[in-house]
Scaffold this active site. Sequence first.
Site, mmCIF file in Angstrom:
data_model
loop_
_atom_site.group_PDB
_atom_site.id
_atom_site.type_symbol
_atom_site.label_atom_id
_atom_site.label_comp_id
_atom_site.label_asym_id
_atom_site.label_seq_id
_atom_site.Cartn_x
_atom_site.Cartn_y
_atom_site.Cartn_z
ATOM 1 N N VAL A 1 1.216 -3.583 4.038
ATOM 2 C CA VAL A 1 1.113 -4.919 4.740
ATOM 3 C C VAL A 1 2.372 -5.818 4.428
ATOM 4 O O VAL A 1 2.595 -6.829 4.968
ATOM 5 C CB VAL A 1 -0.249 -5.642 4.390
ATOM 6 C CG1 VAL A 1 -1.247 -4.881 4.993
ATOM 7 C CG2 VAL A 1 -0.261 -6.145 3.039
ATOM 8 N N TYR B 1 -3.995 -2.797 -9.997
ATOM 9 C CA TYR B 1 -3.824 -2.647 -8.668
ATOM 10 C C TYR B 1 -2.826 -3.926 -8.075
ATOM 11 O O TYR B 1 -1.992 -3.246 -7.257
ATOM 12 C CB TYR B 1 -5.035 -2.598 -7.895
ATOM 13 C CG TYR B 1 -5.181 -2.267 -6.370
ATOM 14 C CD1 TYR B 1 -4.664 -1.249 -5.789
ATOM 15 C CD2 TYR B 1 -5.302 -3.317 -5.638
ATOM 16 C CE1 TYR B 1 -4.688 -0.993 -4.364
ATOM 17 C CE2 TYR B 1 -5.259 -3.235 -3.995
ATOM 18 C CZ TYR B 1 -4.833 -2.040 -3.738
ATOM 19 O OH TYR B 1 -4.841 -1.953 -2.008
ATOM 20 N N SER C 1 1.090 -1.285 -0.104
ATOM 21 C CA SER C 1 -0.104 0.115 0.094
ATOM 22 C C SER C 1 0.881 1.293 0.095
ATOM 23 O O SER C 1 0.187 2.405 -0.161
ATOM 24 C CB SER C 1 -0.970 0.027 1.149
ATOM 25 O OG SER C 1 -2.183 -0.931 1.042
ATOM 26 N N LYS D 1 0.246 3.446 -3.153
ATOM 27 C CA LYS D 1 -0.764 4.044 -3.215
ATOM 28 C C LYS D 1 -0.362 5.794 -3.261
ATOM 29 O O LYS D 1 -0.983 6.430 -3.929
ATOM 30 C CB LYS D 1 -1.892 3.990 -2.002
ATOM 31 C CG LYS D 1 -2.362 2.608 -1.979
ATOM 32 C CD LYS D 1 -3.251 2.319 -0.636
ATOM 33 C CE LYS D 1 -3.902 0.935 -0.781
ATOM 34 N NZ LYS D 1 -4.486 0.579 0.494
#
Length: 309
Positions: free
Chosen positions: A261, A191, A64, A67
């Site tokens: 994560v 993604y 993440s 992002k």
Amino acid sequence: MPNLQSVLDEIAHDMASASERGAVARYIPELAKVDPARFGLAVLTEDGTLHTAGDADEPFSIQSVSKVFTLTLALGQVGDILWNRVGREPSGNPFNSIVQLEYEHGIPRNPLINAGALVVTDVLLSGYKPREAIGLILSFMRGLADDDSVFIDEKVARSEEETGFGNRALANYMKAFGNIRHAVEWTTGVYFHQCAIAMSCRQLAVAASFLAGEGKHLLTGNRIVSRERARRINAVMLTCGHYDGSGDFAFRVGIPGKSGVGGGIMAVVPGKASIAVWSPGLNKVGNSLLGSLALERLAKAMDWSIFAP
């Protein structure tokens, strides 16, 4: 002011011997294989000096943390129109929650939770095929890291594809509201690949440096975004970068940051430094346990909280 390298060495030494290390992410099978004993830390200061400690050159799945970079790309592509499709408020819910989407008619609370990041990825797909969008993201990351060895870990990407039912559910739900505009498999496919980008702490600290340099890259001097946009991205990271642990991270560490994560955390001290830390074991809200503690110690030792007088 303490010697930065000495501070990093001391932190790395203490973290290497810590008995409580959190738990690696097991819902993505490839991440479950990572050794929880690893710990790396890198800091790039405003004068272009890079300091490292521990496993700072070991690539890991940034997950993440990606992002922030796709958000930067999407804002460059469509500007503030992006905020019509995704909010800027903390979620207060787990990163993969679907609950708020029902109440808020398919508009994710912010771009750093999974639902919001999926919308950002969907924006990046406009005018591109999935393979081209993935190439765009990877090229951007390599340019920011000033290192063409940054790569996508295909085993992790495949692992995410095979287990990404929750993310597909988020995308399908938002598509029902018209907020995902491409095929769900296209958006989720891109993604999954962006989350599977592998970088070392050294590379990630360099890549994040434009957010510490008011939009200018600390090593190359290139302007990546405007000063205003860098400040706004940092604001979103501070309030939303650690999911429902964002308030506690701001309280304890006091600098903008984004976790993943895979155990990585990217953080910036505006005007002073960009930081990357990696320790695979996570706390109960999905953020690196030792990474968070290391950043707390570093910010305290160097007096780097943005709330310091």
